[in-house]
Design a protein around this motif. Structure first.
Motif, PDB file in Angstrom:
ATOM      1  N   GLY A  44     -10.862 -23.629 -13.064  1.00 31.91           N
ATOM      2  CA  GLY A  44     -11.715 -22.454 -13.204  1.00 31.91           C
ATOM      3  C   GLY A  44     -11.947 -21.684 -11.929  1.00 31.91           C
ATOM      4  N   LYS A  45     -11.316 -22.097 -10.839  1.00 29.71           N
ATOM      5  CA  LYS A  45     -11.522 -21.423  -9.562  1.00 29.71           C
ATOM      6  C   LYS A  45     -10.618 -20.204  -9.393  1.00 29.71           C
ATOM      7  CE  LYS A  45     -13.079 -25.526  -7.173  1.00 29.71           C
ATOM      8  NZ  LYS A  45     -12.834 -26.480  -6.096  1.00 29.71           N
ATOM      9  N   ARG A  46      -9.560 -20.105 -10.190  1.00 31.53           N
ATOM     10  CA  ARG A  46      -8.629 -18.990 -10.092  1.00 31.53           C
ATOM     11  C   ARG A  46      -8.569 -18.252 -11.420  1.00 31.53           C
ATOM     12  NH1 ARG A  46      -5.624 -18.491  -5.249  1.00 31.53           N
ATOM     13  NH2 ARG A  46      -5.142 -16.641  -6.411  1.00 31.53           N
ATOM     14  N   VAL A  47      -8.585 -16.928 -11.345  1.00 29.37           N
ATOM     15  CA  VAL A  47      -8.529 -16.085 -12.538  1.00 29.37           C
ATOM     16  C   VAL A  47      -7.559 -14.936 -12.263  1.00 29.37           C
ATOM     17  CG1 VAL A  47      -9.829 -14.573 -14.075  1.00 29.37           C
ATOM     18  CG2 VAL A  47     -10.903 -16.623 -13.165  1.00 29.37           C
ATOM     19  N   ALA A  48      -6.728 -14.635 -13.231  1.00 33.75           N
ATOM     20  CA  ALA A  48      -5.844 -13.469 -13.159  1.00 33.75           C
ATOM     21  C   ALA A  48      -6.051 -12.656 -14.431  1.00 33.75           C
ATOM     22  CB  ALA A  48      -4.393 -13.907 -13.030  1.00 33.75           C
ATOM     23  N   TYR A  49      -6.291 -11.378 -14.270  1.00 30.73           N
ATOM     24  CA  TYR A  49      -6.503 -10.511 -15.421  1.00 30.73           C
ATOM     25  C   TYR A  49      -5.168  -9.959 -15.898  1.00 30.73           C
ATOM     26  CZ  TYR A  49     -11.313 -10.963 -14.005  1.00 30.73           C
ATOM     27  OH  TYR A  49     -12.528 -11.484 -13.672  1.00 30.73           O
ATOM     28  N   LEU A  50      -5.053  -9.804 -17.200  1.00 30.72           N
ATOM     29  CA  LEU A  50      -3.808  -9.361 -17.825  1.00 30.72           C
ATOM     30  C   LEU A  50      -3.993  -7.999 -18.486  1.00 30.72           C
ATOM     31  CD1 LEU A  50      -2.870 -12.734 -19.497  1.00 30.72           C
ATOM     32  CD2 LEU A  50      -1.964 -11.824 -17.380  1.00 30.72           C
ATOM     33  N   TYR A  51      -2.947  -7.198 -18.412  1.00 32.11           N
ATOM     34  CA  TYR A  51      -2.935  -5.859 -18.999  1.00 32.11           C
ATOM     35  C   TYR A  51      -1.745  -5.731 -19.933  1.00 32.11           C
ATOM     36  CZ  TYR A  51      -6.060  -5.104 -15.083  1.00 32.11           C
ATOM     37  OH  TYR A  51      -7.091  -5.199 -14.194  1.00 32.11           O
ATOM     38  N   ALA A  52      -1.872  -4.869 -20.929  1.00 29.47           N
ATOM     39  CA  ALA A  52      -0.789  -4.648 -21.889  1.00 29.47           C
ATOM     40  C   ALA A  52       0.313  -3.824 -21.230  1.00 29.47           C
ATOM     41  CB  ALA A  52      -1.310  -3.933 -23.120  1.00 29.47           C
ATOM     42  N   ILE A  53       1.525  -4.328 -21.291  1.00 31.90           N
ATOM     43  CA  ILE A  53       2.662  -3.633 -20.685  1.00 31.90           C
ATOM     44  C   ILE A  53       2.941  -2.322 -21.410  1.00 31.90           C
ATOM     45  CG2 ILE A  53       5.141  -3.764 -20.227  1.00 31.90           C
ATOM     46  CD1 ILE A  53       4.761  -6.781 -19.823  1.00 31.90           C
ATOM     47  N   ASP A  54       2.785  -2.306 -22.727  1.00 28.29           N
ATOM     48  CA  ASP A  54       3.100  -1.090 -23.487  1.00 28.29           C
ATOM     49  C   ASP A  54       2.087   0.028 -23.257  1.00 28.29           C
ATOM     50  OD1 ASP A  54       1.069  -2.380 -24.842  1.00 28.29           O
ATOM     51  OD2 ASP A  54       1.936  -2.088 -26.835  1.00 28.29           O
ATOM     52  N   GLN A  55       0.903  -0.280 -22.733  1.00 30.61           N
ATOM     53  CA  GLN A  55      -0.101   0.743 -22.424  1.00 30.61           C
ATOM     54  C   GLN A  55      -0.082   1.147 -20.950  1.00 30.61           C
ATOM     55  OE1 GLN A  55      -4.026  -0.379 -23.717  1.00 30.61           O
ATOM     56  NE2 GLN A  55      -3.270  -1.227 -25.643  1.00 30.61           N
ATOM     57  N   ALA A  56       0.718   0.464 -20.143  1.00 29.20           N
ATOM     58  CA  ALA A  56       0.774   0.752 -18.712  1.00 29.20           C
ATOM     59  C   ALA A  56       1.489   2.078 -18.472  1.00 29.20           C
ATOM     60  CB  ALA A  56       1.497  -0.377 -17.984  1.00 29.20           C
ATOM     61  N   LYS A  57       1.154   2.693 -17.348  1.00 30.10           N
ATOM     62  CA  LYS A  57       1.745   3.977 -16.975  1.00 30.10           C
ATOM     63  C   LYS A  57       2.619   3.792 -15.745  1.00 30.10           C
ATOM     64  CE  LYS A  57      -2.107   6.597 -18.816  1.00 30.10           C
ATOM     65  NZ  LYS A  57      -3.227   7.486 -18.514  1.00 30.10           N
ATOM     66  N   PRO A  58       3.549   4.715 -15.509  1.00 31.43           N
ATOM     67  CA  PRO A  58       4.400   4.610 -14.313  1.00 31.43           C
ATOM     68  C   PRO A  58       3.564   4.737 -13.035  1.00 31.43           C
ATOM     69  CG  PRO A  58       5.231   6.274 -15.825  1.00 31.43           C
ATOM     70  CD  PRO A  58       3.913   5.837 -16.355  1.00 31.43           C
ATOM     71  N   LYS A  59       4.024   4.068 -11.984  1.00 32.46           N
ATOM     72  CA  LYS A  59       3.376   4.201 -10.685  1.00 32.46           C
ATOM     73  C   LYS A  59       3.464   5.635 -10.220  1.00 32.46           C
ATOM     74  CE  LYS A  59       3.919  -0.056  -8.116  1.00 32.46           C
ATOM     75  NZ  LYS A  59       4.650  -0.644  -6.981  1.00 32.46           N
ATOM     76  N   ARG A  60       2.438   6.070  -9.498  1.00 36.06           N
ATOM     77  CA  ARG A  60       2.452   7.414  -8.937  1.00 36.06           C
ATOM     78  C   ARG A  60       3.188   7.397  -7.596  1.00 36.06           C
ATOM     79  NH1 ARG A  60      -3.872   8.734  -9.712  1.00 36.06           N
ATOM     80  NH2 ARG A  60      -4.017   6.602 -10.356  1.00 36.06           N
ATOM     81  N   ALA A  61       3.936   8.421  -7.337  1.00 39.19           N
ATOM     82  CA  ALA A  61       4.649   8.536  -6.064  1.00 39.19           C
ATOM     83  C   ALA A  61       3.723   9.161  -5.022  1.00 39.19           C
ATOM     84  CB  ALA A  61       5.895   9.390  -6.231  1.00 39.19           C
ATOM     85  N   ALA A  62       3.809   8.678  -3.791  1.00 39.75           N
ATOM     86  CA  ALA A  62       2.998   9.233  -2.704  1.00 39.75           C
ATOM     87  C   ALA A  62       3.483  10.638  -2.371  1.00 39.75           C
ATOM     88  CB  ALA A  62       3.098   8.341  -1.474  1.00 39.75           C
ATOM     89  N   THR A  63       2.528  11.499  -2.018  1.00 42.00           N
ATOM     90  CA  THR A  63       2.891  12.857  -1.619  1.00 42.00           C
ATOM     91  C   THR A  63       3.449  12.838  -0.198  1.00 42.00           C
ATOM     92  OG1 THR A  63       0.728  13.357  -0.680  1.00 42.00           O
ATOM     93  CG2 THR A  63       1.029  13.796  -3.053  1.00 42.00           C
ATOM     94  N   THR A  64       4.065  13.921   0.195  1.00 39.02           N
ATOM     95  CA  THR A  64       4.616  14.030   1.549  1.00 39.02           C
ATOM     96  C   THR A  64       3.501  13.896   2.583  1.00 39.02           C
ATOM     97  OG1 THR A  64       6.332  15.487   0.705  1.00 39.02           O
ATOM     98  CG2 THR A  64       6.013  15.459   3.081  1.00 39.02           C
ATOM     99  N   ALA A  65       2.359  14.521   2.336  1.00 34.30           N
ATOM    100  CA  ALA A  65       1.233  14.447   3.271  1.00 34.30           C
ATOM    101  C   ALA A  65       0.730  13.007   3.409  1.00 34.30           C
ATOM    102  CB  ALA A  65       0.105  15.362   2.805  1.00 34.30           C
ATOM    103  N   GLN A  66       0.680  12.265   2.307  1.00 29.68           N
ATOM    104  CA  GLN A  66       0.252  10.869   2.367  1.00 29.68           C
ATOM    105  C   GLN A  66       1.229  10.031   3.173  1.00 29.68           C
ATOM    106  OE1 GLN A  66      -0.001  10.240  -1.868  1.00 29.68           O
ATOM    107  NE2 GLN A  66      -2.238  10.180  -1.821  1.00 29.68           N
TER     108      GLN A  66
END
Length: 115
Positions: A54-76
């Protein structure tokens, strides 16, 4: 394999809970989503994995509801490069030493040895 944390209905822990390596297909941790080029995208936690008594926990998310990663802008990207350059520049010899300066010394290792 311990089934102490086997609660697929969420009756005991509030959300569906599984032991280590026993989560159903279609769910992934943040790191697993990132490896797939995805992010949770605002969805709620779908389930959790609990292990190490019980000392370690990992949260899970639905893969089919996930969105693509956002790309960093040039300024970032420019701002990140400047920040990394500042972490690599020795305040004593003013050289970009090619690695992040150790916080312990605050200078490059060559300047530490010379002192």
């Amino acid at each position: 394999m311990s089934r102490t944390y086997w609660d697929p209905t969420g009756a005991e822990f509030g959300i569906p809970t599984y032991p280590y390596r026993m989560a159903p297909n279609g769910l992934a941790t943040r790191r697993q989503l990132a490896a797939l080029g995805l992010r949770p995208g605002g969805q709620d936690i779908q389930a959790q994995i609990i292990w190490r008594r019980g000392k370690r926990v990992a949260y899970l998310y639905a893969i089919d509801q996930a969105k693509p990663k956002r790309a960093a802008t040039t300024a970032q990207l420019v701002a990140l490069e400047r920040a990394m350059q500042a972490r690599r520049t020795c305040p004593d010899c003013l050289r970009d030493v090619g690695y992040c300066l150790p916080k312990r010394y605050g200078t490059c290792l060559d300047c530490v040895e010379a002192a």
